[in-house]
Design a protein around this motif. Structure first.
Motif, PDB file in Angstrom:
ATOM      1  N   LYS A 232       5.740  -2.811 -10.077  1.00  0.00           N
ATOM      2  CA  LYS A 232       6.932  -2.389  -9.287  1.00  0.00           C
ATOM      3  C   LYS A 232       7.732  -1.198  -8.696  1.00  0.00           C
ATOM      4  CE  LYS A 232       7.211  -7.417  -9.878  1.00  0.00           C
ATOM      5  NZ  LYS A 232       7.933  -9.110 -10.213  1.00  0.00           N
ATOM      6  N   TRP A 233       7.391   0.653  -9.888  1.00  0.00           N
ATOM      7  CA  TRP A 233       8.395   0.676  -8.961  1.00  0.00           C
ATOM      8  C   TRP A 233       7.964   1.460  -7.851  1.00  0.00           C
ATOM      9  CZ3 TRP A 233       6.724   6.039  -6.805  1.00  0.00           C
ATOM     10  CH2 TRP A 233       7.440   6.340  -7.394  1.00  0.00           C
ATOM     11  N   LYS A 234       9.360   2.041  -7.659  1.00  0.00           N
ATOM     12  CA  LYS A 234       9.556   2.066  -6.474  1.00  0.00           C
ATOM     13  C   LYS A 234      10.283   3.554  -6.540  1.00  0.00           C
ATOM     14  CE  LYS A 234      10.472  -2.016  -3.612  1.00  0.00           C
ATOM     15  NZ  LYS A 234       9.731  -3.103  -5.262  1.00  0.00           N
ATOM     16  N   GLU A 235      10.350   3.976  -4.707  1.00  0.00           N
ATOM     17  CA  GLU A 235      10.651   5.788  -4.880  1.00  0.00           C
ATOM     18  C   GLU A 235      11.388   5.535  -5.875  1.00  0.00           C
ATOM     19  OE1 GLU A 235       9.868   8.882  -1.963  1.00  0.00           O
ATOM     20  OE2 GLU A 235      10.891   7.576  -1.519  1.00  0.00           O
ATOM     21  N   GLY A 236      12.375   6.576  -6.490  1.00  0.00           N
ATOM     22  CA  GLY A 236      13.402   7.221  -6.417  1.00  0.00           C
ATOM     23  C   GLY A 236      14.174   6.298  -7.628  1.00  0.00           C
TER      24      GLY A 236
ATOM     25  N   LEU B 298       0.714  -0.803   0.433  1.00  0.00           N
ATOM     26  CA  LEU B 298       0.213   0.022   0.157  1.00  0.00           C
ATOM     27  C   LEU B 298       0.888   1.931   0.060  1.00  0.00           C
ATOM     28  CD1 LEU B 298      -2.516   1.661   0.563  1.00  0.00           C
ATOM     29  CD2 LEU B 298      -2.390   1.051   2.940  1.00  0.00           C
ATOM     30  N   LEU B 299       2.034   1.214   1.178  1.00  0.00           N
ATOM     31  CA  LEU B 299       2.949   2.115   0.633  1.00  0.00           C
ATOM     32  C   LEU B 299       3.603   2.676  -0.878  1.00  0.00           C
ATOM     33  CD1 LEU B 299       4.283   4.220   2.298  1.00  0.00           C
ATOM     34  CD2 LEU B 299       5.976   2.680   3.441  1.00  0.00           C
ATOM     35  N   ARG B 300       3.815   1.525  -1.686  1.00  0.00           N
ATOM     36  CA  ARG B 300       4.510   1.415  -2.719  1.00  0.00           C
ATOM     37  C   ARG B 300       3.664   2.685  -3.291  1.00  0.00           C
ATOM     38  NH1 ARG B 300       4.328   0.552  -7.673  1.00  0.00           N
ATOM     39  NH2 ARG B 300       2.579  -1.165  -6.938  1.00  0.00           N
ATOM     40  N   LYS B 301       2.529   1.619  -2.962  1.00  0.00           N
ATOM     41  CA  LYS B 301       1.008   2.400  -4.312  1.00  0.00           C
ATOM     42  C   LYS B 301       0.776   3.835  -3.799  1.00  0.00           C
ATOM     43  CE  LYS B 301      -1.225  -2.078  -4.684  1.00  0.00           C
ATOM     44  NZ  LYS B 301      -2.699  -2.608  -5.014  1.00  0.00           N
ATOM     45  N   VAL B 302       1.089   4.084  -2.793  1.00  0.00           N
ATOM     46  CA  VAL B 302       0.131   5.634  -2.474  1.00  0.00           C
ATOM     47  C   VAL B 302       1.294   6.467  -2.796  1.00  0.00           C
ATOM     48  CG1 VAL B 302       0.190   7.759  -0.842  1.00  0.00           C
ATOM     49  CG2 VAL B 302      -0.811   5.007  -0.312  1.00  0.00           C
ATOM     50  N   GLN B 303       2.914   6.017  -2.306  1.00  0.00           N
ATOM     51  CA  GLN B 303       4.503   6.675  -3.119  1.00  0.00           C
ATOM     52  C   GLN B 303       3.935   7.109  -4.474  1.00  0.00           C
ATOM     53  OE1 GLN B 303       6.615   4.478  -1.468  1.00  0.00           O
ATOM     54  NE2 GLN B 303       7.880   5.699  -0.045  1.00  0.00           N
ATOM     55  N   ALA B 304       3.321   5.587  -5.228  1.00  0.00           N
ATOM     56  CA  ALA B 304       3.119   6.056  -6.643  1.00  0.00           C
ATOM     57  C   ALA B 304       1.978   6.957  -7.447  1.00  0.00           C
ATOM     58  CB  ALA B 304       2.855   4.562  -7.715  1.00  0.00           C
ATOM     59  N   ALA B 305       1.274   7.029  -6.850  1.00  0.00           N
ATOM     60  CA  ALA B 305      -0.334   8.129  -6.936  1.00  0.00           C
ATOM     61  C   ALA B 305       0.821   9.565  -6.514  1.00  0.00           C
ATOM     62  CB  ALA B 305      -0.860   7.480  -5.962  1.00  0.00           C
ATOM     63  N   GLN B 306       1.415   9.398  -5.485  1.00  0.00           N
ATOM     64  CA  GLN B 306       2.180  10.991  -5.501  1.00  0.00           C
ATOM     65  C   GLN B 306       2.475  11.053  -6.296  1.00  0.00           C
ATOM     66  OE1 GLN B 306       3.351   9.864  -1.025  1.00  0.00           O
ATOM     67  NE2 GLN B 306       1.329  11.214  -0.401  1.00  0.00           N
ATOM     68  N   TYR B 307       3.730  10.570  -6.692  1.00  0.00           N
ATOM     69  CA  TYR B 307       4.400  11.201  -7.914  1.00  0.00           C
ATOM     70  C   TYR B 307       3.478  11.326  -9.380  1.00  0.00           C
ATOM     71  CZ  TYR B 307       8.897  11.059 -10.838  1.00  0.00           C
ATOM     72  OH  TYR B 307       9.772  11.596 -11.640  1.00  0.00           O
ATOM     73  N   VAL B 308       2.656  10.382  -9.744  1.00  0.00           N
ATOM     74  CA  VAL B 308       2.510  10.789 -10.564  1.00  0.00           C
ATOM     75  C   VAL B 308       1.269  11.971 -10.271  1.00  0.00           C
ATOM     76  CG1 VAL B 308      -0.097   9.701 -12.202  1.00  0.00           C
ATOM     77  CG2 VAL B 308       2.421   8.704 -11.713  1.00  0.00           C
TER      78      VAL B 308
END
Length: 189
Positions: free
Chosen positions: A171-175, A150-160
């Motif tokens: 499988k995208w991760k921050e950075g 869930l944390l990974r998905k939230v970070q992706a949503a925030q990035y987009v």
């Protein structure tokens, strides 16, 4: 759920949550102005639910550092949430609001009510600061969720949201590298 709730605004509600030892009012307006996760689960004093809520509690500081508030919701009352919090070591770790939804209004608003049982499905909804739903995940009752995913998905949503024209691949991760959709990428991935 017949129509997708993606990019729709959350519907109005008024409820009471157990949060930091107090009963506090919560409305849809409390979920706006920041990223929010609404985490539905079937019932207090059960089996899979405390493992999920405890997992979220273990990752809560990381969610908060990203400006995300978590709201756990079941059709139990806020009184039941307090009793569970006071008697379970796992649930006692929770620092995020636990919303009581005994009328099922919030659960129905999000389309996750199991009508014949009066309980919520395992539904996870991530809202952007405008109160629009960006992520929906619904699991069958016996399948627990993972706060790290869930944390990974939230970070992706925030990035987009903060990088128009870019998208996050699987499988995208921050950075990590993102993609900029274009005609040149068609058939090349």
């Amino acid at each position: 759920m017949n129509a997708s709730l993606i990019n729709t605004e959350i519907l109005p509600f008024k409820a009471t949550a157990f949060h930091n030892g107090k009963f506090v009012p919560v409305t849809q307006d409390d979920l706006k102005g920041k990223w929010s996760v609404v985490f539905f689960y079937p019932a207090d004093f059960t089996f899979v639910c405390p493992t999920e809520l405890g997992d979220l509690a273990d990752h809560y500081a990381t969610f908060k550092s990203l400006g995300v508030e978590i709201y756990a919701v079941s059709t139990d009352t806020h009184f039941t949430h307090k009793a569970w919090h006071d008697t379970s070591e796992t649930i006692g770790k929770i620092k995020y609001p636990m919303i009581g939804d005994p009328t099922g209004t919030i659960t129905r608003n999000f389309g996750v009510m199991i009508e014949e049982a009066g309980l919520a499905e395992r539904g996870t909804f991530v809202m952007d600061p405008a109160g629009k739903i960006q992520i929906i995940e619904i699991n069958a009752g016996g399948i627990g969720r993972d706060a790290t995913e869930l944390l990974r998905k939230v970070q992706a949503a925030q990035y987009v949201a903060s990088h128009p024209g870019e998208v996050c691949p699987a499988k995208w991760k921050e950075g990590e590298a993102t993609l900029a959709p274009s005609l040149d990428l068609v058939g090349k991935i």
